[in-house]
Design a protein around this motif. Sequence first.
Motif, PDB file in Angstrom:
ATOM      1  N   GLN A   1       0.497  -1.270  -0.065  1.00  0.00           N
ATOM      2  CA  GLN A   1       0.143   0.222   0.575  1.00  0.00           C
ATOM      3  C   GLN A   1       0.509   1.226   0.264  1.00  0.00           C
ATOM      4  O   GLN A   1       1.616   1.313   1.191  1.00  0.00           O
ATOM      5  CB  GLN A   1      -0.861  -0.315   1.323  1.00  0.00           C
ATOM      6  N   THR A   2       0.496   1.904  -1.116  1.00  0.00           N
ATOM      7  CA  THR A   2       1.351   3.228  -1.436  1.00  0.00           C
ATOM      8  C   THR A   2       0.976   4.439  -0.146  1.00  0.00           C
ATOM      9  O   THR A   2      -0.192   4.670   0.590  1.00  0.00           O
ATOM     10  CB  THR A   2       1.087   3.839  -2.688  1.00  0.00           C
TER      11      THR A   2
ATOM     12  N   PRO B   1      -0.059   8.190   1.123  1.00  0.00           N
ATOM     13  CA  PRO B   1      -0.853   9.160   0.354  1.00  0.00           C
ATOM     14  C   PRO B   1       0.136  10.098   0.055  1.00  0.00           C
ATOM     15  O   PRO B   1       0.743  10.027   0.802  1.00  0.00           O
ATOM     16  CB  PRO B   1      -2.011  10.236   1.923  1.00  0.00           C
ATOM     17  N   PRO B   2       0.095  10.800  -1.270  1.00  0.00           N
ATOM     18  CA  PRO B   2       1.160  12.250  -1.377  1.00  0.00           C
ATOM     19  C   PRO B   2       1.706  13.158  -0.086  1.00  0.00           C
ATOM     20  O   PRO B   2       0.162  13.683   0.161  1.00  0.00           O
ATOM     21  CB  PRO B   2       0.456  12.689  -2.628  1.00  0.00           C
TER      22      PRO B   2
ATOM     23  N   THR C   1     -13.698  10.576  -9.507  1.00  0.00           N
ATOM     24  CA  THR C   1     -12.925   9.348  -9.534  1.00  0.00           C
ATOM     25  C   THR C   1     -11.736   9.322  -8.285  1.00  0.00           C
ATOM     26  O   THR C   1     -12.282   9.742  -7.456  1.00  0.00           O
ATOM     27  CB  THR C   1     -11.743   9.227 -10.298  1.00  0.00           C
ATOM     28  N   LEU C   2     -12.289   8.685  -7.726  1.00  0.00           N
ATOM     29  CA  LEU C   2     -11.662   7.406  -6.322  1.00  0.00           C
ATOM     30  C   LEU C   2     -10.374   8.874  -6.292  1.00  0.00           C
ATOM     31  O   LEU C   2      -9.768   9.350  -4.747  1.00  0.00           O
ATOM     32  CB  LEU C   2     -10.543   5.953  -6.092  1.00  0.00           C
ATOM     33  N   ASN C   3      -9.042   8.321  -7.194  1.00  0.00           N
ATOM     34  CA  ASN C   3      -7.904   9.059  -6.970  1.00  0.00           C
ATOM     35  C   ASN C   3      -8.616  10.619  -6.715  1.00  0.00           C
ATOM     36  O   ASN C   3      -7.749  11.571  -6.250  1.00  0.00           O
ATOM     37  CB  ASN C   3      -7.231   9.503  -8.390  1.00  0.00           C
ATOM     38  N   LEU C   4      -9.230  11.270  -7.501  1.00  0.00           N
ATOM     39  CA  LEU C   4      -9.202  12.950  -7.891  1.00  0.00           C
ATOM     40  C   LEU C   4     -10.353  12.879  -5.266  1.00  0.00           C
ATOM     41  O   LEU C   4     -10.399  14.369  -5.010  1.00  0.00           O
ATOM     42  CB  LEU C   4     -10.755  13.157  -7.717  1.00  0.00           C
TER      43      LEU C   4
ATOM     44  N   GLN D   1      -9.832  11.629  -3.012  1.00  0.00           N
ATOM     45  CA  GLN D   1      -8.912  11.424  -2.288  1.00  0.00           C
ATOM     46  C   GLN D   1      -7.771  12.667  -2.103  1.00  0.00           C
ATOM     47  O   GLN D   1      -7.384  13.261  -1.011  1.00  0.00           O
ATOM     48  CB  GLN D   1      -7.398  10.119  -2.493  1.00  0.00           C
ATOM     49  N   GLU D   2      -7.654  13.155  -2.914  1.00  0.00           N
ATOM     50  CA  GLU D   2      -6.932  14.479  -3.868  1.00  0.00           C
ATOM     51  C   GLU D   2      -7.848  15.640  -2.747  1.00  0.00           C
ATOM     52  O   GLU D   2      -6.671  16.714  -2.073  1.00  0.00           O
ATOM     53  CB  GLU D   2      -6.268  14.456  -5.008  1.00  0.00           C
TER      54      GLU D   2
ATOM     55  N   GLU E   1      -7.975  15.543   0.725  1.00  0.00           N
ATOM     56  CA  GLU E   1      -7.010  15.577   1.589  1.00  0.00           C
ATOM     57  C   GLU E   1      -6.458  16.974   1.743  1.00  0.00           C
ATOM     58  O   GLU E   1      -5.482  17.504   2.171  1.00  0.00           O
ATOM     59  CB  GLU E   1      -5.770  15.253   0.632  1.00  0.00           C
TER      60      GLU E   1
ATOM     61  N   ILE F   1     -10.689   5.266   1.936  1.00  0.00           N
ATOM     62  CA  ILE F   1     -10.368   6.746   1.475  1.00  0.00           C
ATOM     63  C   ILE F   1     -10.398   7.085   2.636  1.00  0.00           C
ATOM     64  O   ILE F   1      -9.054   7.449   3.069  1.00  0.00           O
ATOM     65  CB  ILE F   1     -10.557   7.406   0.055  1.00  0.00           C
TER      66      ILE F   1
END
Length: 267
Positions: free
Chosen positions: A2-3, A5-6, A118-121, A123-124, A127, A162
């Motif tokens: 698992q990475t 979070p940025p 999207t899930l990436n969006l 999360q971004e 955050e 998330i």
Amino acid sequence: MQTSPPEVHSKNVERCIQSTPDVKNISKSHSQEKKGKSHENGSQHQKIHRNYNNNNILVIGSSLLKSINTKDLNNTSVSTNRGARIVDIINIIKDKDIRQYESIIVHIGGNDISNGATLNLIQENYESLLYLLRSKADMNTNIIVSSVPPRKDVDVEPVNKILIDLCDYYNLQYIDHSKCFYDDYGYVKKTLFQRDGIHLTKIGTMVFLQNIDQYVKILKLSPNNDYCQYCGERGHDLNTCRHGKPVSCFSCKSFGHKEKFCDLYWS
């Protein structure tokens, strides 16, 4: 593997804010507030007196909060924003003074996944919202993330995953509502939701608040004043209900309330 979070930078937040359209009527109300404010003097390091407005808890989010009656709450203000997504809450927070709050409860994300984000969006943006809250709130403010209850139109579990990961990463409190809205067999308790399968009924809202109250004491009502989920009466819970099981409403044929409480459930 698992990475993590940025890393979040203030430039990312500023870029997100600048690209965020104002929520309808929000910018107008904020401009009126600014005109009415007197010029404030003093250093930025001046001590903040949190209790100056007697509302030391802020609950902010989408229209799922619309049935909350603040008269039932202790020192709590509620900001309900119809159709709001994460970027809309960012747009509101950027112009709001939140230094006086001891706790800020954020309830947002359902409309994002429902509208195809999207899930990436997600999360971004979430955050960025957390970073903005931390940068604007008092250093001792407790920032709390409220999970997204089940929705009829979309699976919210990926979003909640998330939120859990973000709370773990940033050491924030996470309010898990999942157990409140499902029965022992894993089915959604339909009487807690309005007919759209998204917004909460008054009873559902009380269940929602009762669960928050387990984490942050916001309710004025004592447990003896709660609604029983078997019959809809107040003054007892399902463990002491004389019916022993959910009763059927003669009006709507649903279970969990009597006919005389039908309007309370579906309003």
